[in-house]
Design a protein around this motif. Structure first.
Motif, PDB file in Angstrom:
ATOM      1  N   PRO A  92     -99.398  32.000  13.423  1.00  0.00           N
ATOM      2  CA  PRO A  92     -98.461  32.104  12.301  1.00  0.00           C
ATOM      3  C   PRO A  92     -99.107  32.578  11.004  1.00  0.00           C
ATOM      4  N   LEU A  93    -100.417  32.388  10.849  1.00  0.00           N
ATOM      5  CA  LEU A  93    -101.086  32.850   9.639  1.00  0.00           C
ATOM      6  C   LEU A  93    -101.234  34.366   9.604  1.00  0.00           C
ATOM      7  N   THR A  94    -101.210  35.003  10.761  1.00  0.00           N
ATOM      8  CA  THR A  94    -101.373  36.460  10.815  1.00  0.00           C
ATOM      9  C   THR A  94    -100.058  37.197  10.603  1.00  0.00           C
ATOM     10  N   LEU A  95     -98.921  36.509  10.743  1.00  0.00           N
ATOM     11  CA  LEU A  95     -97.607  37.126  10.563  1.00  0.00           C
ATOM     12  C   LEU A  95     -97.145  36.868   9.142  1.00  0.00           C
ATOM     13  N   ARG A  96     -97.052  37.906   8.338  1.00  0.00           N
ATOM     14  CA  ARG A  96     -96.729  37.764   6.924  1.00  0.00           C
ATOM     15  C   ARG A  96     -95.614  38.724   6.526  1.00  0.00           C
ATOM     16  N   THR A  97     -94.850  38.294   5.522  1.00  0.00           N
ATOM     17  CA  THR A  97     -93.814  39.147   4.967  1.00  0.00           C
ATOM     18  C   THR A  97     -94.440  40.148   4.001  1.00  0.00           C
ATOM     19  N   GLN A  98     -93.592  41.001   3.417  1.00  0.00           N
ATOM     20  CA  GLN A  98     -94.109  42.039   2.536  1.00  0.00           C
ATOM     21  C   GLN A  98     -94.753  41.461   1.280  1.00  0.00           C
ATOM     22  N   ASP A  99     -94.284  40.294   0.836  1.00  0.00           N
ATOM     23  CA  ASP A  99     -94.850  39.673  -0.345  1.00  0.00           C
ATOM     24  C   ASP A  99     -95.954  38.678  -0.021  1.00  0.00           C
ATOM     25  N   GLY A 100     -96.453  38.655   1.236  1.00  0.00           N
ATOM     26  CA  GLY A 100     -97.629  37.870   1.579  1.00  0.00           C
ATOM     27  C   GLY A 100     -97.360  36.479   2.104  1.00  0.00           C
ATOM     28  N   ARG A 101     -96.125  36.085   2.315  1.00  0.00           N
ATOM     29  CA  ARG A 101     -95.846  34.743   2.823  1.00  0.00           C
ATOM     30  C   ARG A 101     -96.011  34.709   4.333  1.00  0.00           C
ATOM     31  N   ASN A 102     -96.655  33.626   4.815  1.00  0.00           N
ATOM     32  CA  ASN A 102     -96.819  33.492   6.258  1.00  0.00           C
ATOM     33  C   ASN A 102     -95.716  32.611   6.853  1.00  0.00           C
ATOM     34  N   VAL A 103     -95.773  32.412   8.152  1.00  0.00           N
ATOM     35  CA  VAL A 103     -94.713  31.675   8.842  1.00  0.00           C
ATOM     36  C   VAL A 103     -94.647  30.233   8.368  1.00  0.00           C
ATOM     37  N   TYR A 104     -95.799  29.620   8.116  1.00  0.00           N
ATOM     38  CA  TYR A 104     -95.810  28.232   7.657  1.00  0.00           C
ATOM     39  C   TYR A 104     -95.069  28.091   6.320  1.00  0.00           C
ATOM     40  N   GLN A 105     -95.262  29.026   5.435  1.00  0.00           N
ATOM     41  CA  GLN A 105     -94.588  28.957   4.144  1.00  0.00           C
ATOM     42  C   GLN A 105     -93.085  29.155   4.271  1.00  0.00           C
ATOM     43  N   LEU A 106     -92.678  30.045   5.169  1.00  0.00           N
ATOM     44  CA  LEU A 106     -91.250  30.242   5.397  1.00  0.00           C
ATOM     45  C   LEU A 106     -90.606  28.991   5.978  1.00  0.00           C
ATOM     46  N   GLY A 157    -110.805  35.797   2.594  1.00  0.00           N
ATOM     47  CA  GLY A 157    -110.777  35.611   4.039  1.00  0.00           C
ATOM     48  C   GLY A 157    -110.677  36.922   4.789  1.00  0.00           C
ATOM     49  N   LEU A 158    -110.576  36.813   6.092  1.00  0.00           N
ATOM     50  CA  LEU A 158    -110.512  37.965   6.986  1.00  0.00           C
ATOM     51  C   LEU A 158    -109.071  38.422   7.165  1.00  0.00           C
ATOM     52  N   GLY A 159    -108.783  39.632   6.730  1.00  0.00           N
ATOM     53  CA  GLY A 159    -107.458  40.205   6.943  1.00  0.00           C
ATOM     54  C   GLY A 159    -106.353  39.304   6.429  1.00  0.00           C
ATOM     55  N   PRO A 160    -105.298  39.090   7.249  1.00  0.00           N
ATOM     56  CA  PRO A 160    -104.174  38.262   6.802  1.00  0.00           C
ATOM     57  C   PRO A 160    -104.397  36.766   6.987  1.00  0.00           C
ATOM     58  N   LEU A 161    -105.548  36.357   7.494  1.00  0.00           N
ATOM     59  CA  LEU A 161    -105.760  34.944   7.803  1.00  0.00           C
ATOM     60  C   LEU A 161    -105.866  34.079   6.556  1.00  0.00           C
ATOM     61  N   GLY A 162    -106.422  34.601   5.482  1.00  0.00           N
ATOM     62  CA  GLY A 162    -106.661  33.775   4.318  1.00  0.00           C
ATOM     63  C   GLY A 162    -107.918  32.937   4.478  1.00  0.00           C
ATOM     64  N   PHE A 163    -108.251  32.200   3.414  1.00  0.00           N
ATOM     65  CA  PHE A 163    -109.481  31.416   3.432  1.00  0.00           C
ATOM     66  C   PHE A 163    -109.412  30.289   4.458  1.00  0.00           C
ATOM     67  N   VAL A 164    -108.275  29.580   4.512  1.00  0.00           N
ATOM     68  CA  VAL A 164    -108.129  28.478   5.461  1.00  0.00           C
ATOM     69  C   VAL A 164    -108.190  28.993   6.885  1.00  0.00           C
ATOM     70  N   GLY A 165    -107.507  30.101   7.167  1.00  0.00           N
ATOM     71  CA  GLY A 165    -107.537  30.659   8.516  1.00  0.00           C
ATOM     72  C   GLY A 165    -108.916  31.142   8.909  1.00  0.00           C
ATOM     73  N   THR A 166    -109.648  31.740   7.974  1.00  0.00           N
ATOM     74  CA  THR A 166    -110.996  32.214   8.272  1.00  0.00           C
ATOM     75  C   THR A 166    -111.931  31.056   8.597  1.00  0.00           C
ATOM     76  N   VAL A 167    -111.845  29.989   7.815  1.00  0.00           N
ATOM     77  CA  VAL A 167    -112.667  28.803   8.107  1.00  0.00           C
ATOM     78  C   VAL A 167    -112.304  28.223   9.461  1.00  0.00           C
ATOM     79  N   ALA A 168    -110.987  28.203   9.766  1.00  0.00           N
ATOM     80  CA  ALA A 168    -110.564  27.679  11.056  1.00  0.00           C
ATOM     81  C   ALA A 168    -111.066  28.546  12.205  1.00  0.00           C
ATOM     82  N   VAL A 169    -111.110  29.875  12.009  1.00  0.00           N
ATOM     83  CA  VAL A 169    -111.600  30.770  13.061  1.00  0.00           C
ATOM     84  C   VAL A 169    -113.061  30.497  13.375  1.00  0.00           C
TER      85      VAL A 169
END
Length: 498
Positions: free
Chosen positions: A65-79, A22-34
């Motif tokens: 929330p998909l663009t905000l990630r922790t150092q280990d790659g977790r996004n807000v939804y996962q937190l 996917g694009l940057g921090p969005l991931g595959f799901v976020g890229t498809v949604a964009v």
């Protein structure tokens, strides 16, 4: 300058975090949604601008929330999902466990809790007629065998021999990619202060009553004082296999299949410096789990094994009598534990002894387990991943400048080296690391936390506490074949796409 002085000590590295599609921090799901949202917004804008804003605003709120990630790659939804799961378990009372005759659990026995509650233990015999235990994970249809070994120490060992061991260990790991049905492997190194039980069992019966009084006093003093300066270290390797339901195989056939694999696995381990390696029996596996939940029972277990050759402990009685999970700790019988998860592996290259300090016994800690988790990737998938990483690294190097371009060029060299190694037969393995420390009381956790932080700094590792999932993380560091990626509510493929 002599040849020994001119010799350069080998370094190891070239591990890389899997690239997220996917694009940057969005991931595959976020890229498809964009892209889907932009197309929908353009179509709706032909009808009404207000309708286009109605589509665009919720889309933006979903993607942020998909663009905000922790150092280990977790996004807000996962937190948020972790916190929701924690409050749900706490509301249902699942964070508290009570077993035994006075509990409400059927049978009145001390069955291991949590992820281990659905595990049953079988036993078979290998080609050398040695008993070995098989842990069956009924909900996942997985089977685990556990191997125990006594690795050769690195002291007074030639660097060439260490390099040979490392190469043999890499070959053993690459072989796992070709193991039929293997889902994952774990290496668990457990350290604890020596109780002195084994030393006393060996020395005291051999003291002759007619020996000089001074000699008898010296030997008794050795038995009394030596354990305070020594430690106990145990190494276990668990391998977990999947038996698909379409195979319709009997349990006896599965055990026989696993028995034929054990000799080859043991030979590879011994070539890698693992020392004498043997499969663990069902009784021995139960003893390891029992001592992990109740560290105060370690001396009794060792004494029973030394005096009677075994404890007779069954898997149904290997769990704790009571356990309580908190946000940042796990209380169980005579111990309180905290587990850390790997966030970032060492950057660059390391020496062969980078984990030596972390694996050694630590003062003021009752027990410590370091678990290295491996997920082998089959050769066909490895080739696709390596080629995709190679193309992505080349693209990023061509689109960046300055210091960022220098880092991208380093990524290209690493990707090219990985591609060459994979093409020549090397395997691709995903790995992670977990550390569990057990102390006597909750007040000692702060000191243990400082000790672990210092050990991680020496190993150049970044880790985080497994907050709100301490019970599950504690179980995953036991040599019982629990693979975290096999026990998630969200499928691994969807989790990687996020």
């Amino acid at each position: 300058m002599s040849a020994e002085a001119a010799r350069v000590e080998p370094t190891y590295g070239n591990w890389r975090r899997p690239r997220r599609p996917g694009l940057g921090p969005l991931g595959f799901v976020g890229t498809v949604a964009v892209f889907g949202g932009l197309v929908l917004t353009l179509v709706v804008s032909l009808i009404s601008l207000i309708a286009a804003l109605v589509v665009l605003v919720p889309l933006t709120l979903f993607l942020l929330p998909l663009t905000l990630r922790t150092q280990d790659g977790r996004n807000v939804y996962q937190l948020v999902a972790v916190r929701i799961g924690w409050f749900n378990r706490k509301a249902k009372g699942a964070t508290t466990y009570v077993a035994g005759p006075l509990s409400r659990r059927p049978g009145g026995r001390f069955r291991p809790p949590g992820l281990l509650s659905q595990v049953t233990v079988l036993e078979g015999r290998d080609a050398y007629d040695q008993p070995f235990g098989v842990l069956r994970h009924r909900t996942r249809n997985l089977y685990t065998i556990v191997l125990g070994c006594e690795p050769d120490g690195g002291s007074l060992v030639d660097p060439d021999q260490v390099d040979t061991w490392v190469a043999s260990w890499g070959h053993w790991l690459s072989r796992l990619s070709s193991e039929p049905g293997l889902r994952g492997a774990a290496v668990v190194v457990e350290t604890a202060p020596d109780t002195g039980t084994r030393l006393a069992a060996e020395v005291l019966p051999r003291i002759r009553p007619d020996a000089p009084a001074a000699a008898r006093a010296v030997m008794r003093e050795v038995v009394e004082r030596y354990p305070s300066a020594s430690s106990e270290m145990n190494t276990y390797i668990s391998l977990t296999y999947a038996m698909h339901s379409t195979q319709k195989r009997r349990t006896e056939d599965i055990i026989a299949d696993l028995a034929t694999r054990i000799p080859g696995l043991l030979q590879g381990l011994m070539r890698a410096g693992a020392g004498p390696a043997v499969p663990l029996s069902a009784e021995r596996i139960a003893e390891v789990v029992r001592v992990a939940y109740d560290p105060a029972a370690a001396g009794d277990v060792l004494e029973a094994r030394a005096g009677y050759g075994g404890t007779g402990l069954d898997w149904e009685d290997a769990g704790p009598s009571a356990a309580l999970e908190k946000v940042d700790s796990y209380h169980h019988d005579s111990g309180v534990s905290r587990t850390w998860l790997l966030t970032l592996a060492p950057r660059g290259t390391v020496r062969s002894g980078v984990l030596r300090g972390l694996l050694q016994d630590a003062p003021s800690i009752r027990r410590k387990r370091v678990a290295l988790l491996y997920r082998p990737i089959d050769p066909a998938t490895s080739a696709r991943i390596v080629e995709a990483d190679r193309r992505a690294a080349q693209f990023m190097a061509g689109s960046r400048r300055g210091l960022v371009q220098a880092r991208a060029a380093t990524e290209v060299r690493a990707a090219e080296q990985t591609a060459v190694e994979e093409a020549t037969g090397a395997g691709l393995v995903e790995f992670s690391l977990m550390v569990t420390v057990t102390v006597d009381s909750e007040s000692e956790l702060d000191d243990a936390n400082v000790t672990v932080r210092n050990l991680l700094a020496g190993a150049r590792l970044l880790m985080r506490p497994a907050d709100r999932m301490q019970a599950a993380a504690f179980s995953c560091t036991l040599p019982v074949g629990l693979l975290p990626w096999e026990h998630t509510l969200v499928p691994r493929e969807l989790k990687e796409a996020l």
